[in-house]
Design an enzyme around this catalytic site. Structure first.
Site, PDB file in Angstrom:
ATOM      1  N   SER A  75       0.860  -1.182   0.000  1.00 17.53           N
ATOM      2  CA  SER A  75       0.000   0.000   0.000  1.00 17.53           C
ATOM      3  C   SER A  75       0.893   1.228   0.000  1.00 17.53           C
ATOM      4  CB  SER A  75      -0.881   0.011   1.255  1.00 17.53           C
ATOM      5  OG  SER A  75      -1.511   1.256   1.437  1.00 17.53           O
ATOM      6  N   TYR A 129      -1.719   0.418  10.629  1.00 18.08           N
ATOM      7  CA  TYR A 129      -1.759  -0.078   9.252  1.00 18.08           C
ATOM      8  C   TYR A 129      -0.476   0.271   8.512  1.00 18.08           C
ATOM      9  CZ  TYR A 129      -3.602  -0.842   4.515  1.00 18.08           C
ATOM     10  OH  TYR A 129      -3.809  -1.278   3.222  1.00 18.08           O
TER      11      TYR A 129
END
Length: 258
Positions: free
Chosen positions: A143, A156
């Site tokens: 990501s 995250y």
């Protein structure tokens, strides 16, 4: 641009997290590109339905229920293969958006276990099979969070940074072997479940993530990118490919139409 047909030796593609979103879209596109896809996820009904859909379209697919954080189950799964051509480590996800001061350690642990340890488990278990194919590819779907932090995202970000570093280090360690390591790092992608899961099923919070953004990326956009990278000639390695919607300049700079 035309894609290269997979060789007979590298025809099996394993996709984790294939029950929805990017994983399901990637499975469809790799199958259409000529791979025999093996769909893995915890939700058996979802992957079985997807395997039936892909088969009905004239392609090859098999469903296998699997929790990537269960190492014994992963090893048992891997034992069924002599060779594997492609491994797409897509299983992952985000939980919560609390600051460091109040973040839930259980959420952090779950994100790390899925995004990093799950990727490690599958990669370790299938690396000998990828080697044996003579033309293997490991894909890590990370990501943009793994490349730049933002407030409320530390758990995250930490997990996806771990996935990024895993891919980067593996590439150094296996250079000279017939296995490529590709990292695909998507930015804002609108799927049915990502934001909803992150916010514990709160539909309003999930919708706010994409509020005013004309065209976030779709799962199909990311799958198209993964399939393109995988189907480059064997000597071409896409080390890292970052993709964002045009409206997103960074993790914290998004154009929103109001």
């Amino acid at each position: 641009m035309a894609t290269a047909a997979p060789s007979a030796a590298s025809r099996i593609a394993v996709v984790t997290g294939a029950s929805s979103g990017i994983g399901a879209a990637t499975a469809r596109q790799l199958a259409a590109a000529g791979y025999r896809v093996v769909l893995t996820a915890r939700r058996k009904d979802r992957i079985e339905a997807l395997a039936e859909e892909i088969t009905a379209a004239g392609h090859q697919a098999t469903a296998y229920q699997l929790d990537v954080t269960d190492r014994a189950a992963v090893d048992e799964f891997a034992s069924a293969f002599k060779t594997v051509g492609v491994l797409v480590n897509n299983a992952g996800g985000a939980l919560g958006a609390d600051p460091v001061a109040t973040g839930d350690p259980a959420d952090w642990r779950t994100m790390y276990e899925t995004n990093v340890i799950g990727t490690l488990n599958l990669t370790q278990a299938l690396l000998p099979k990828l080697d044996a194919s003579g033309d293997g590819t490991v894909v890590v779907v990370s990501s943009t969070a793994g490349h730049g932090t933002y407030e409320g995202g530390a758990g995250y970000v930490a997990a996806k940074h771990g996935a990024h570093v895993l891919a980067e280090t593996l590439r150094l360690e296996i250079v000279g072997r017939p296995v490529r390591v590709i990292e695909i790092a998507p930015g804002m992608v609108r799927t049915d479940e990502f934001a909803l899961t992150r916010f514990g099923g709160d539909q309003k919070k999930a919708e706010k993530v994409y509020e005013g953004v004309a065209e976030p990326l779709t799962a199909e956009d990311v799958a198209d990118t993964i399939t393109w990278a995988v189907t480059r000639p064997s000597h071409v390695n896409v080390d890292l490919l970052v993709l964002r919607p045009r409206a997103q300049a960074s993790n914290t700079k998004v154009h929103r139409e109001v």
